[in-house]
Design a protein around this motif. Structure first.
Motif, PDB file in Angstrom:
ATOM      1  N   ASP A  47      23.935 -32.453  31.142  1.00  0.00           N
ATOM      2  CA  ASP A  47      25.367 -32.684  30.932  1.00  0.00           C
ATOM      3  C   ASP A  47      26.171 -31.423  31.208  1.00  0.00           C
ATOM      4  N   CYS A  48      25.662 -30.272  30.776  1.00  0.00           N
ATOM      5  CA  CYS A  48      26.358 -29.010  31.002  1.00  0.00           C
ATOM      6  C   CYS A  48      26.468 -28.718  32.492  1.00  0.00           C
ATOM      7  N   VAL A  49      25.341 -28.845  33.200  1.00  0.00           N
ATOM      8  CA  VAL A  49      25.312 -28.539  34.630  1.00  0.00           C
ATOM      9  C   VAL A  49      26.174 -29.522  35.419  1.00  0.00           C
ATOM     10  N   ASP A 101      24.693 -21.949  43.771  1.00  0.00           N
ATOM     11  CA  ASP A 101      23.900 -22.435  42.653  1.00  0.00           C
ATOM     12  C   ASP A 101      23.337 -21.320  41.780  1.00  0.00           C
ATOM     13  N   GLY A 102      23.717 -20.059  42.053  1.00  0.00           N
ATOM     14  CA  GLY A 102      23.126 -18.950  41.307  1.00  0.00           C
ATOM     15  C   GLY A 102      23.346 -19.040  39.811  1.00  0.00           C
ATOM     16  N   TRP A 103      24.469 -19.590  39.381  1.00  0.00           N
ATOM     17  CA  TRP A 103      24.786 -19.673  37.961  1.00  0.00           C
ATOM     18  C   TRP A 103      23.850 -20.607  37.200  1.00  0.00           C
ATOM     19  N   LEU A 104      23.190 -21.528  37.917  1.00  0.00           N
ATOM     20  CA  LEU A 104      22.284 -22.463  37.254  1.00  0.00           C
ATOM     21  C   LEU A 104      21.135 -21.739  36.569  1.00  0.00           C
ATOM     22  N   VAL A 105      20.650 -20.664  37.192  1.00  0.00           N
ATOM     23  CA  VAL A 105      19.413 -20.045  36.726  1.00  0.00           C
ATOM     24  C   VAL A 105      19.581 -19.376  35.366  1.00  0.00           C
ATOM     25  N   PRO A 106      20.548 -18.468  35.152  1.00  0.00           N
ATOM     26  CA  PRO A 106      20.673 -17.894  33.805  1.00  0.00           C
ATOM     27  C   PRO A 106      21.014 -18.939  32.754  1.00  0.00           C
ATOM     28  N   THR A 107      21.773 -19.962  33.128  1.00  0.00           N
ATOM     29  CA  THR A 107      22.093 -21.022  32.168  1.00  0.00           C
ATOM     30  C   THR A 107      20.831 -21.746  31.729  1.00  0.00           C
ATOM     31  N   ALA A 108      19.996 -22.141  32.703  1.00  0.00           N
ATOM     32  CA  ALA A 108      18.788 -22.894  32.383  1.00  0.00           C
ATOM     33  C   ALA A 108      17.752 -22.026  31.676  1.00  0.00           C
ATOM     34  N   VAL A 109      17.543 -20.803  32.151  1.00  0.00           N
ATOM     35  CA  VAL A 109      16.532 -19.928  31.551  1.00  0.00           C
ATOM     36  C   VAL A 109      16.900 -19.585  30.116  1.00  0.00           C
ATOM     37  N   THR A 110      18.155 -19.252  29.866  1.00  0.00           N
ATOM     38  CA  THR A 110      18.577 -18.920  28.499  1.00  0.00           C
ATOM     39  C   THR A 110      18.412 -20.121  27.580  1.00  0.00           C
ATOM     40  N   HIS A 111      18.829 -21.286  28.046  1.00  0.00           N
ATOM     41  CA  HIS A 111      18.664 -22.515  27.255  1.00  0.00           C
ATOM     42  C   HIS A 111      17.199 -22.723  26.898  1.00  0.00           C
TER      43      HIS A 111
END
Length: 439
Positions: free
Chosen positions: A99-101, A320-330
């Motif tokens: 949902d966030c992505v 799509d670079g922003w996806l990675v820190p968002t997903a990894v931190t989550h």
């Protein structure tokens, strides 16, 4: 019999003068809202550049027109503009990574299209290399911020006008101890912070005070005034530690009751303001509204706002670079197995760095300077990214997100590299004849 008289309206507590105990109770009560972790959010800051000549500063009128076009869109996210013209999209709290992505992606697509019609693009880079640095926004808040920061050097203006980040927000966690308890998550956020700085470093500097740094943006934050950007001590109870830290930090500014400049006192902590009523500085007594505003002027690497706001990650390259820190931190916070692996990995890494607080300890300094070229940071990052990759299917992450994390891990983490090492990512910011300002 006497006539019934309506009771007087209750006074607005937000405008009542605070006592010291009242101020402590307010901060203590709002900094950590506990419960099972279930919500996630991300705040994405972007530089806005000319599509054909990205190395040149934009005329303020053209930049403002681009912002207005973006503001006119119907978005799920909150769109705001930073002082230097950086554009920020803040997601609504989401019940899942998907949902966030999906919400942010739909809004990013709309904003990119609106800007593209005007010959503008968004670029993910932690530090704007273009000069001169200009402040686009003219407001009492930003006038006061610059006055305050100018007392300690140029870092404040650089932070306001030239920095961009990916901020990831996770729930504070459960009241009870354990991998998802708020005390463990609070400590994990600070210990993991240096690994996130190193892995996502994307603000290389080739000149100036941060020459050779992979994450010059972190250098800027490190050079702000010593309490405002500093983490509180991690060896105490988190609520009490944050409450003391917040009240013992200097007041940045006092808002005017009417139009006009705001007051920027010198050497006045919020606790002193409460105790003295402001009389020694020619101020009125502080209110709960003043305390709420004061908390928004604190910029530690992890800010407790009921949830935890991780603020140390550079803006990332690529669409799509922003996806990675968002997903990894989550994954590292909200999957119990990954959270335990991450905590063990970073706890071992940080044991040898003494008690100096983030971001002013040796580990954070090494992370900002070298990225993952440091072997200990590389080892910890490899373990954390492996754990995150294994957790994402359990968290319902899409194939797109999992592939983005795996690609980043292979391209950077396993090789001891970070985006700042990938100079080709930044070539569009350079003048084709080599005369432009390099990042």
């Amino acid at each position: 019999m006497t006539e019934d008289v309506p009771a007087p309206p209750a006074r607005d507590r937000a405008h009542e003068a605070l006592t010291e105990a009242g101020a402590e109770d307010l901060v203590h009560g709002i900094c950590f809202k506990t419960g099972p972790p279930r919500l996630l959010g991300a705040e994405l800051e972007w530089l806005v550049l000319d599509a054909e000549r990205p190395w040149l500063p934009l005329a303020p009128e053209r930049l403002a027109a681009g912002h207005e076009a973006a503001r006119a869109l119907s978005l799920r996210s909150c769109l705001t503009v930073e002082p230097g013209g950086q554009l920020e999209l803040s997601s609504a709290p989401a019940g899942s990574l998907t949902d966030c992505v999906d919400g942010l992606q739909a809004d990013l697509d709309a904003v990119r299209a609106a800007l593209g019609e005007r010959g503008l693009v968004l670029r993910g880079l932690g530090r704007d290399p273009r000069r001169p640095l200009r402040r686009l926004l003219d407001s009492p808040r930003y006038e006061a911020m610059e006055t305050y920061f100018d007392r300690t050097g140029p870092a404040g203006r650089a932070m306001m006008r030239a920095s961009a980040s990916v901020q990831v927000c996770v729930d504070a966690g459960q009241e009870e101890p354990g991998p998802l308890g708020y005390g463990r998550r609070w400590r994990l956020a600070h210990l993991l912070g240096a690994v996130l700085v190193a892995a996502f470093a994307n603000s290389p500097a080739r000149e100036g005070p941060y020459r050779g740094w992979r994450c010059a943006r972190q250098g800027i934050w490190n050079d702000l005034d010593t309490r405002r950007s500093l983490a509180p001590p991690l060896d105490g109870e988190p609520r009490a530690a944050w409450t003391r830290h917040a009240l013992d930090t200097e007041v940045m500014c006092v808002r005017a009751d009417a139009d006009g400049p705001w007051t920027v006192p010198r050497g006045l902590t919020f606790r002193d303001w409460v105790r003295t009523g402001g009389a020694h500085h020619g101020l009125r007594p502080p209110t709960a509204e003043d305390l709420d505003y004061h908390l928004t002027t604190l910029f530690p690497p992890v800010r407790p706002r009921g949830h935890l706001e991780l603020r140390m990650i550079d803006a990332q390259p690529g669409e799509d670079g922003w996806l990675v820190p968002t997903a990894v931190t989550h994954a590292l916070f909200d999957d119990p197995e990954a959270a335990e692996t991450a905590y063990r990995s970073v706890k071992a890494l940080t044991d040898g760095y003494g008690s100096a607080r983030a971001p002013r300890n040796a580990l954070w300094h090494t992370a900002a300077r070298t990225g993952l070229a440091d072997p200990e940071l590389r080892t910890a990052a490899t373990a954390c990214f492996r754990a995150a990759g294994e957790a994402l299917p359990r968290l319902g992450a899409s194939t797109r997100v999992r592939d983005a994390v795996e690609s980043f891990t292979d391209r950077y983490v396993r090789r001891g590299r970070c985006p700042a090492d990938d100079s080709g990512e930044h070539e569009p910011l350079l003048h084709p004849a080599g005369k432009g300002q390099r990042p």
